[in-house]
Structure formats: C-alpha cells, structure tokens
Design a protein around this motif. Structure first.
Motif, PDB file in Angstrom:
ATOM      1  N   VAL A  22       0.828  -1.205   0.000  1.00  0.00           N
ATOM      2  CA  VAL A  22       0.000   0.000   0.000  1.00  0.00           C
ATOM      3  C   VAL A  22       0.864   1.256   0.000  1.00  0.00           C
ATOM      4  CG1 VAL A  22      -1.960  -1.109   1.155  1.00  0.00           C
ATOM      5  CG2 VAL A  22      -0.178  -0.025   2.527  1.00  0.00           C
ATOM      6  N   HIS A  23       0.236   2.350  -0.311  1.00  0.00           N
ATOM      7  CA  HIS A  23       0.843   3.687  -0.278  1.00  0.00           C
ATOM      8  C   HIS A  23       0.407   4.305   1.043  1.00  0.00           C
ATOM      9  CE1 HIS A  23       0.792   7.927  -2.382  1.00  0.00           C
ATOM     10  NE2 HIS A  23       1.639   7.869  -1.370  1.00  0.00           N
ATOM     11  N   VAL A  24       1.359   4.658   1.905  1.00  0.00           N
ATOM     12  CA  VAL A  24       1.020   5.225   3.204  1.00  0.00           C
ATOM     13  C   VAL A  24       1.638   6.610   3.362  1.00  0.00           C
ATOM     14  CG1 VAL A  24       0.699   3.005   4.352  1.00  0.00           C
ATOM     15  CG2 VAL A  24       2.942   4.074   4.377  1.00  0.00           C
ATOM     16  N   ARG A  25       0.991   7.409   4.207  1.00  0.00           N
ATOM     17  CA  ARG A  25       1.447   8.778   4.451  1.00  0.00           C
ATOM     18  C   ARG A  25       1.280   9.077   5.943  1.00  0.00           C
ATOM     19  NH1 ARG A  25      -1.977  12.105   0.908  1.00  0.00           N
ATOM     20  NH2 ARG A  25      -0.516  11.485  -0.713  1.00  0.00           N
ATOM     21  N   ALA A  26       2.256   9.792   6.500  1.00  0.00           N
ATOM     22  CA  ALA A  26       2.170  10.275   7.881  1.00  0.00           C
ATOM     23  C   ALA A  26       2.102  11.794   7.833  1.00  0.00           C
ATOM     24  CB  ALA A  26       3.370   9.817   8.693  1.00  0.00           C
ATOM     25  N   VAL A  27       1.061  12.356   8.450  1.00  0.00           N
ATOM     26  CA  VAL A  27       0.841  13.800   8.448  1.00  0.00           C
ATOM     27  C   VAL A  27       0.622  14.244   9.882  1.00  0.00           C
ATOM     28  CG1 VAL A  27      -0.690  15.636   7.624  1.00  0.00           C
ATOM     29  CG2 VAL A  27      -0.236  13.668   6.168  1.00  0.00           C
ATOM     30  N   HIS A  28       1.188  15.392  10.236  1.00  0.00           N
ATOM     31  CA  HIS A  28       0.948  15.985  11.549  1.00  0.00           C
ATOM     32  C   HIS A  28       0.669  17.468  11.357  1.00  0.00           C
ATOM     33  CE1 HIS A  28       1.065  16.397  15.861  1.00  0.00           C
ATOM     34  NE2 HIS A  28       1.785  17.487  15.684  1.00  0.00           N
ATOM     35  N   ASP A  29      -0.460  17.917  11.869  1.00  0.00           N
ATOM     36  CA  ASP A  29      -0.873  19.322  11.737  1.00  0.00           C
ATOM     37  C   ASP A  29      -0.787  19.804  10.288  1.00  0.00           C
ATOM     38  OD1 ASP A  29      -1.561  19.617  14.395  1.00  0.00           O
ATOM     39  OD2 ASP A  29       0.346  20.548  14.962  1.00  0.00           O
ATOM     40  N   GLY A  30      -1.232  18.963   9.357  1.00  0.00           N
ATOM     41  CA  GLY A  30      -1.275  19.334   7.957  1.00  0.00           C
ATOM     42  C   GLY A  30       0.040  19.217   7.213  1.00  0.00           C
ATOM     43  N   GLU A  35       6.061   9.671   3.372  1.00  0.00           N
ATOM     44  CA  GLU A  35       5.181   9.073   2.368  1.00  0.00           C
ATOM     45  C   GLU A  35       5.952   7.932   1.723  1.00  0.00           C
ATOM     46  OE1 GLU A  35       2.018  10.430  -0.986  1.00  0.00           O
ATOM     47  OE2 GLU A  35       3.245  11.939  -0.008  1.00  0.00           O
ATOM     48  N   SER A  36       5.304   6.768   1.632  1.00  0.00           N
ATOM     49  CA  SER A  36       6.019   5.602   1.123  1.00  0.00           C
ATOM     50  C   SER A  36       5.090   4.660   0.374  1.00  0.00           C
ATOM     51  CB  SER A  36       6.670   4.846   2.279  1.00  0.00           C
ATOM     52  OG  SER A  36       7.435   3.769   1.794  1.00  0.00           O
ATOM     53  N   ARG A  37       5.629   4.099  -0.682  1.00  0.00           N
ATOM     54  CA  ARG A  37       4.964   3.012  -1.403  1.00  0.00           C
ATOM     55  C   ARG A  37       5.705   1.694  -1.153  1.00  0.00           C
ATOM     56  NH1 ARG A  37       3.649   7.389  -4.656  1.00  0.00           N
ATOM     57  NH2 ARG A  37       1.515   7.330  -5.425  1.00  0.00           N
ATOM     58  N   ARG A  38       6.630   1.730  -0.196  1.00  0.00           N
ATOM     59  CA  ARG A  38       7.431   0.541   0.114  1.00  0.00           C
ATOM     60  C   ARG A  38       7.571   0.327   1.619  1.00  0.00           C
ATOM     61  NH1 ARG A  38      13.425   2.389  -0.559  1.00  0.00           N
ATOM     62  NH2 ARG A  38      13.190   4.579  -0.080  1.00  0.00           N
ATOM     63  N   PRO A  39       6.448   0.408   2.346  1.00  0.00           N
ATOM     64  CA  PRO A  39       6.541   0.190   3.794  1.00  0.00           C
ATOM     65  C   PRO A  39       6.728  -1.292   4.112  1.00  0.00           C
ATOM     66  CG  PRO A  39       4.251   0.323   3.174  1.00  0.00           C
ATOM     67  CD  PRO A  39       5.065   0.610   1.919  1.00  0.00           C
ATOM     68  N   TYR A  52       6.365   0.402   8.941  1.00  0.00           N
ATOM     69  CA  TYR A  52       7.738   0.871   9.152  1.00  0.00           C
ATOM     70  C   TYR A  52       8.248   1.381   7.809  1.00  0.00           C
ATOM     71  CZ  TYR A  52       7.953  -0.776  13.923  1.00  0.00           C
ATOM     72  OH  TYR A  52       7.733  -0.930  15.263  1.00  0.00           O
ATOM     73  N   LEU A  53       8.630   2.671   7.776  1.00  0.00           N
ATOM     74  CA  LEU A  53       8.982   3.334   6.529  1.00  0.00           C
ATOM     75  C   LEU A  53      10.490   3.503   6.391  1.00  0.00           C
ATOM     76  CD1 LEU A  53       6.261   6.131   6.671  1.00  0.00           C
ATOM     77  CD2 LEU A  53       6.047   3.775   5.907  1.00  0.00           C
ATOM     78  N   PRO A  54      11.007   3.275   5.182  1.00  0.00           N
ATOM     79  CA  PRO A  54      12.452   3.446   4.977  1.00  0.00           C
ATOM     80  C   PRO A  54      12.850   4.903   5.189  1.00  0.00           C
ATOM     81  CG  PRO A  54      11.352   2.744   2.939  1.00  0.00           C
ATOM     82  CD  PRO A  54      10.306   2.867   3.985  1.00  0.00           C
ATOM     83  N   PHE A 107      11.411   3.904  10.126  1.00  0.00           N
ATOM     84  CA  PHE A 107      10.668   4.763  11.048  1.00  0.00           C
ATOM     85  C   PHE A 107       9.196   4.346  11.110  1.00  0.00           C
ATOM     86  CE2 PHE A 107      14.303   7.284   9.835  1.00  0.00           C
ATOM     87  CZ  PHE A 107      14.658   7.924  11.012  1.00  0.00           C
ATOM     88  N   CYS A 108       8.633   4.424  12.304  1.00  0.00           N
ATOM     89  CA  CYS A 108       7.225   4.104  12.504  1.00  0.00           C
ATOM     90  C   CYS A 108       6.547   5.291  13.177  1.00  0.00           C
ATOM     91  CB  CYS A 108       7.097   2.848  13.364  1.00  0.00           C
ATOM     92  SG  CYS A 108       5.421   2.208  13.407  1.00  0.00           S
ATOM     93  N   PHE A 109       5.369   5.643  12.677  1.00  0.00           N
ATOM     94  CA  PHE A 109       4.588   6.756  13.194  1.00  0.00           C
ATOM     95  C   PHE A 109       3.344   6.212  13.895  1.00  0.00           C
ATOM     96  CE2 PHE A 109       7.157   8.442   9.874  1.00  0.00           C
ATOM     97  CZ  PHE A 109       7.372   9.774  10.156  1.00  0.00           C
ATOM     98  N   TYR A 110       2.915   6.898  14.948  1.00  0.00           N
ATOM     99  CA  TYR A 110       1.705   6.470  15.621  1.00  0.00           C
ATOM    100  C   TYR A 110       0.512   6.502  14.683  1.00  0.00           C
ATOM    101  CZ  TYR A 110       3.859   6.134  20.177  1.00  0.00           C
ATOM    102  OH  TYR A 110       4.643   5.739  21.225  1.00  0.00           O
ATOM    103  N   GLU A 111       0.480   7.489  13.796  1.00  0.00           N
ATOM    104  CA  GLU A 111      -0.635   7.601  12.866  1.00  0.00           C
ATOM    105  C   GLU A 111      -0.154   7.651  11.437  1.00  0.00           C
ATOM    106  OE1 GLU A 111      -3.676  10.432  13.829  1.00  0.00           O
ATOM    107  OE2 GLU A 111      -3.210  10.291  15.970  1.00  0.00           O
ATOM    108  N   THR A 112      -0.579   6.679  10.646  1.00  0.00           N
ATOM    109  CA  THR A 112      -0.328   6.694   9.204  1.00  0.00           C
ATOM    110  C   THR A 112      -1.660   6.444   8.517  1.00  0.00           C
ATOM    111  OG1 THR A 112       0.244   4.356   9.252  1.00  0.00           O
ATOM    112  CG2 THR A 112       2.071   5.901   9.263  1.00  0.00           C
TER     113      THR A 112
END
Length: 117
Positions: A22-30, A35-39, A52-54, A107-112
């Motif tokens: 999947v394509h994932v994105r981590a955003v905080h306060d906009g 952003e990764s297509r290889r998590p 977990y993102l490279p 790297f891992c984010f609490y919210e992706t």
C-alpha cells in the motif's frame, strides 16, 4: 526492502514483518512527514498493524531526536523523535532483534494513513 517474510512466535505472541503493498502517508498538523509506497508491515499479537517506513521516505530534517527509549522483549530497544509540540511522535529500532531485523532503521509513526492510488 527485503522480499522475505520474517516471523517470530513466542508463548502465544506472534510477530510478522513483510513488505507492504500500500501507499502510506504520515501527516501531523497538515504537514506531510513521510510518504512511502514501500513500507514494511509489522503485525504483532494484541497490537495494531504498524507501517515501518524506509528513511529515504521520511522527512527526517523535520524530526528532533528525543531522549526517550523503550524496550520491547520481542523487538528490542526503540529510539524516538519529536516535532515541536509533538513529543515522541516517531520511533525506530536501530538494532532490532534478529527475528525482526528487516525493520532496522525504518521509522514508525503512531498515525499513518493508507492513500488510495
């Protein structure tokens, strides 16, 4: 990214690490932090799936190392990074246990969010 799947099971506790599709994105306060297509997807008994993102897909220049560390008996010792006003928002395992070695330095984010393509 590794193409193999890592698995660890201990006394009813199970962890798998595998390449995500999947394509994932981590955003905080906009602000897009990653952003990764290889998590890598880490699935662990009793926990939500984590992506977990490279490092090349993370805007590390926005992050400040934290003094926080935690220990997981299944994954090892984690280090944390923060943003102004958002402590310990991101973590990574610099030297994970062998069974989950694929997440090393990712790297891992609490919210992706999974982004529809």
């Amino acid at each position: 990214m590794t193409s193999t799947r890592a698995t660890r099971a201990t006394r009813g506790h199970h962890i798998t690490v595998e390449p995500g599709t999947v394509h994932v994105r981590a955003v905080h306060d906009g602000q897009v932090l990653a952003e990764s297509r290889r998590p890598l997807v880490l699935r662990e008994t009793g926990c939500p799936d984590r992506y977990y993102l490279p490092p090349g897909d993370v805007r590390t220049e926005l992050l400040t190392p934290s003094e926080t560390t935690t220990h997981c008996p299944f994954k090892g010792d984690a280090s944390y990074w923060s943003l102004p006003g958002a402590a310990d928002l991101v973590w990574a395992y610099p030297e994970p246990k062998a069974e989950v070695a694929a997440i090393k330095g990712h790297f891992c984010f609490y919210e992706t969010t999974v982004v529809p393509d």
